[in-house]
Design a protein around this motif. Sequence first.
Motif, PDB file in Angstrom:
ATOM      1  N   ILE A   1       0.837  -1.199   0.000  1.00  0.00           N
ATOM      2  CA  ILE A   1       0.000   0.000   0.000  1.00  0.00           C
ATOM      3  C   ILE A   1       0.876   1.255   0.000  1.00  0.00           C
ATOM      4  CG2 ILE A   1      -1.649   1.334   1.388  1.00  0.00           C
ATOM      5  CD1 ILE A   1      -2.959  -1.346   2.132  1.00  0.00           C
ATOM      6  N   ARG A   2       1.957   1.191   0.769  1.00  0.00           N
ATOM      7  CA  ARG A   2       2.938   2.285   0.806  1.00  0.00           C
ATOM      8  C   ARG A   2       3.470   2.565  -0.610  1.00  0.00           C
ATOM      9  NH1 ARG A   2       2.820   5.837   4.036  1.00  0.00           N
ATOM     10  NH2 ARG A   2       3.883   7.234   2.630  1.00  0.00           N
ATOM     11  N   CYS A   3       3.810   1.487  -1.326  1.00  0.00           N
ATOM     12  CA  CYS A   3       4.322   1.634  -2.700  1.00  0.00           C
ATOM     13  C   CYS A   3       3.286   2.323  -3.572  1.00  0.00           C
ATOM     14  CB  CYS A   3       4.645   0.269  -3.307  1.00  0.00           C
ATOM     15  SG  CYS A   3       6.086  -0.502  -2.587  1.00  0.00           S
ATOM     16  N   PHE A   4       2.045   1.898  -3.433  1.00  0.00           N
ATOM     17  CA  PHE A   4       0.971   2.503  -4.221  1.00  0.00           C
ATOM     18  C   PHE A   4       0.872   4.005  -3.931  1.00  0.00           C
ATOM     19  CE2 PHE A   4      -3.495   3.868  -4.287  1.00  0.00           C
ATOM     20  CZ  PHE A   4      -3.746   3.745  -5.651  1.00  0.00           C
ATOM     21  N   VAL A   5       0.921   4.348  -2.647  1.00  0.00           N
ATOM     22  CA  VAL A   5       0.827   5.757  -2.263  1.00  0.00           C
ATOM     23  C   VAL A   5       1.991   6.553  -2.860  1.00  0.00           C
ATOM     24  CG1 VAL A   5       0.966   7.365  -0.318  1.00  0.00           C
ATOM     25  CG2 VAL A   5      -0.505   5.357  -0.159  1.00  0.00           C
ATOM     26  N   GLU A   6       3.207   6.008  -2.720  1.00  0.00           N
ATOM     27  CA  GLU A   6       4.383   6.709  -3.243  1.00  0.00           C
ATOM     28  C   GLU A   6       4.278   6.869  -4.756  1.00  0.00           C
ATOM     29  OE1 GLU A   6       6.419   8.289  -1.475  1.00  0.00           O
ATOM     30  OE2 GLU A   6       5.728   7.452   0.432  1.00  0.00           O
ATOM     31  N   PHE A   7       3.763   5.830  -5.414  1.00  0.00           N
ATOM     32  CA  PHE A   7       3.621   5.881  -6.869  1.00  0.00           C
ATOM     33  C   PHE A   7       2.659   6.994  -7.279  1.00  0.00           C
ATOM     34  CE2 PHE A   7       1.369   4.713 -10.724  1.00  0.00           C
ATOM     35  CZ  PHE A   7       2.420   4.446 -11.603  1.00  0.00           C
ATOM     36  N   THR A   8       1.464   7.000  -6.665  1.00  0.00           N
ATOM     37  CA  THR A   8       0.475   8.001  -7.084  1.00  0.00           C
ATOM     38  C   THR A   8       0.930   9.420  -6.752  1.00  0.00           C
ATOM     39  OG1 THR A   8      -0.706   7.706  -5.009  1.00  0.00           O
ATOM     40  CG2 THR A   8      -1.523   6.478  -6.881  1.00  0.00           C
ATOM     41  N   ARG A   9       1.740   9.538  -5.703  1.00  0.00           N
ATOM     42  CA  ARG A   9       2.184  10.880  -5.334  1.00  0.00           C
ATOM     43  C   ARG A   9       3.420  11.315  -6.099  1.00  0.00           C
ATOM     44  NH1 ARG A   9       1.889  12.141   0.935  1.00  0.00           N
ATOM     45  NH2 ARG A   9      -0.299  12.673   0.880  1.00  0.00           N
ATOM     46  N   GLY A  10       4.248  10.323  -6.461  1.00  0.00           N
ATOM     47  CA  GLY A  10       5.550  10.672  -7.029  1.00  0.00           C
ATOM     48  C   GLY A  10       5.553  10.796  -8.539  1.00  0.00           C
ATOM     49  N   VAL A  11       4.711   9.998  -9.214  1.00  0.00           N
ATOM     50  CA  VAL A  11       4.738   9.996 -10.673  1.00  0.00           C
ATOM     51  C   VAL A  11       3.821  11.099 -11.191  1.00  0.00           C
ATOM     52  CG1 VAL A  11       4.215   8.598 -12.711  1.00  0.00           C
ATOM     53  CG2 VAL A  11       5.186   7.523 -10.667  1.00  0.00           C
ATOM     54  N   PRO A  12       4.276  11.871 -12.199  1.00  0.00           N
ATOM     55  CA  PRO A  12       3.424  12.949 -12.722  1.00  0.00           C
ATOM     56  C   PRO A  12       2.040  12.420 -13.120  1.00  0.00           C
ATOM     57  CG  PRO A  12       5.597  13.087 -13.676  1.00  0.00           C
ATOM     58  CD  PRO A  12       5.577  11.833 -12.851  1.00  0.00           C
ATOM     59  N   GLN A  13       1.029  13.209 -12.815  1.00  0.00           N
ATOM     60  CA  GLN A  13      -0.331  12.740 -13.045  1.00  0.00           C
ATOM     61  C   GLN A  13      -0.597  12.464 -14.518  1.00  0.00           C
ATOM     62  OE1 GLN A  13      -2.581  15.821 -11.047  1.00  0.00           O
ATOM     63  NE2 GLN A  13      -2.266  14.840  -9.061  1.00  0.00           N
ATOM     64  N   LEU A  14       0.016  13.272 -15.379  1.00  0.00           N
ATOM     65  CA  LEU A  14      -0.156  13.069 -16.817  1.00  0.00           C
ATOM     66  C   LEU A  14       0.342  11.684 -17.217  1.00  0.00           C
ATOM     67  CD1 LEU A  14      -1.375  14.844 -18.918  1.00  0.00           C
ATOM     68  CD2 LEU A  14       0.875  15.783 -19.431  1.00  0.00           C
ATOM     69  N   VAL A  15       1.463  11.289 -16.619  1.00  0.00           N
ATOM     70  CA  VAL A  15       2.036   9.971 -16.915  1.00  0.00           C
ATOM     71  C   VAL A  15       1.106   8.872 -16.401  1.00  0.00           C
ATOM     72  CG1 VAL A  15       3.995   8.433 -16.474  1.00  0.00           C
ATOM     73  CG2 VAL A  15       4.375  10.884 -16.850  1.00  0.00           C
ATOM     74  N   GLN A  16       0.568   9.083 -15.202  1.00  0.00           N
ATOM     75  CA  GLN A  16      -0.331   8.065 -14.640  1.00  0.00           C
ATOM     76  C   GLN A  16      -1.575   7.898 -15.501  1.00  0.00           C
ATOM     77  OE1 GLN A  16      -0.958   7.982 -10.330  1.00  0.00           O
ATOM     78  NE2 GLN A  16       0.484   9.670 -10.152  1.00  0.00           N
ATOM     79  N   ILE A  17      -2.086   9.025 -15.988  1.00  0.00           N
ATOM     80  CA  ILE A  17      -3.280   8.959 -16.827  1.00  0.00           C
ATOM     81  C   ILE A  17      -2.972   8.175 -18.102  1.00  0.00           C
ATOM     82  CG2 ILE A  17      -4.821  10.346 -18.272  1.00  0.00           C
ATOM     83  CD1 ILE A  17      -4.578  12.519 -15.997  1.00  0.00           C
TER      84      ILE A  17
END
Lengths: 242, 215
Positions: B54-70
Amino acid sequence: MPNILSIKNLNVFYEKFHAVKDIDLSLNEGEIFVICGPSGSGKSTLIRAIAGLEKPKSGEILINNKAMNEKEVLNKNIFGMVFQQFNLFPHLSILENITLPLMKVKKISKSESIEIAHGVLSKVKILDQKDKHPSKLSGGQQQRCAIARSLAMNPKIMLFDEPTSALDPEMINEVLDVMTDLASAGMTMIIVTHEMGFAKKIANKIILMDNGEIIESNTPNNFFNNPETERTKSFLNQVLQH
Amino acid sequence: MLDIDFMIEILPRVLRASLVTLEISFLSLSFSILLGLAFSMVALTSGKFVNILIRCFVEFTRGVPQLVQISIIYFALPYIGIFFDEFWTGVVALSFIGAGYTIEIFRNAVLNINKGQQEAGKILGFSNYQNLIYILYPQIIKRSLPPITNELINVVKASALLSVISVNELTKIMNDVIFEYFVVIEVLLEATIMYLLIISVLVYISRYFEKKLVI
Ligand SMILES: Nc1ncnc2c1ncn2[C@@H]1O[C@H](COP(=O)(O)OP(=O)(O)OP(=O)(O)O)[C@@H](O)[C@H]1O
Ligand SMILES: [Mg+2]
């Protein structure tokens, strides 16, 4: 009276720290057991381990001569526990604080739960406060509500961890009076307290703890008037001076 | 001078797009609250391994640019056999991005609640699950509303990024109109007003609930 609780060789650790060391004790039905001792001596740890909040490293807890682990102790509502900080549920009214566990744990109907709640609230004399939220009550009233909430679950033994230490002096007696009533009604109780006058009056047995060990275990009369150990004498000197 | 007639002429289109933005924001925030509650509940009742995930998920969503996540969600969903239209792809993406924040909001709210209440609940016979549902969550939700309102504002702003995957939300339509008519200032102004209106309305609703939920 038959034996209700026996503790054998109980050891509790916090990581490497040995907080409760090889404790043995035994309690008969209806007895009042008082634990006293200086800060950090392991009183809370012992009572919490009995309640099932701390997992002992070794030792046995027998209820009516039957060994039980923490899970069974908690599931069967063997103990009621009253904390220094009351620990009421702030988002619920006084009445709901009592009915919620009755309905969700004991699966008792709402109307019957309310009836039980009214009963215990009048026992501790705060029935008129039932619709308020805990934050609107005085400390003494909150603690009496906490006692009522525990009683409603019909425990075999009531545990008290410094129930009056967080209270203003003028409210201490109203809580001690409720506890005295409970004792007269035959409730078995284990009480951690610094109220020595109260301990002397109510206890059947009293122990002094220090460094996680039982230093002295005695009748209240002997404990106060004729203590066995120097450690007890100096402890009594300290607390009675205040 | 501003061309007011033009602004009125494009208003229906802008309003329709605003509605899409509002829908996306509302849905995404609702899902991220649900995901946040579920994940924080799992985190609080599970062992180390699950917590690390869950920690990894949180770090991912916070750390990776939102445009990239989309973009990742846009390309990843079909890859694992899920075919959503752009609108729902956008909702899924924003829900996960939001969840990274709501998990932390709920986790912090839990840490701020006196642990004694759960111990009292435990002795009264509540299971961990019952402690969460009846004791923690009602209090968490109240305490979390102010940070959730901030998150709501973030979601509305992040929804603009969905223009890159051609969701017909406000920013996408704004760009379309600019390139159709080669009018810039009026369109930007109208879109800006719309964003401010949307956020004001949502914040107003949220504040209303904050007041309603008295402890
Ligand atoms: N959660 C914990 N983790 C580590 N050590 C702890 C923890 N709780 C208590 N201790 C330590 O264990 C020892 C016994 O603590 P305990 O709270 O049982 O004492 P106490 O007799 O109840 O003291 P007080 O009168 O201050 O309440 C202390 O040295 C304390 O620092
Ligand atoms: Mg203590």
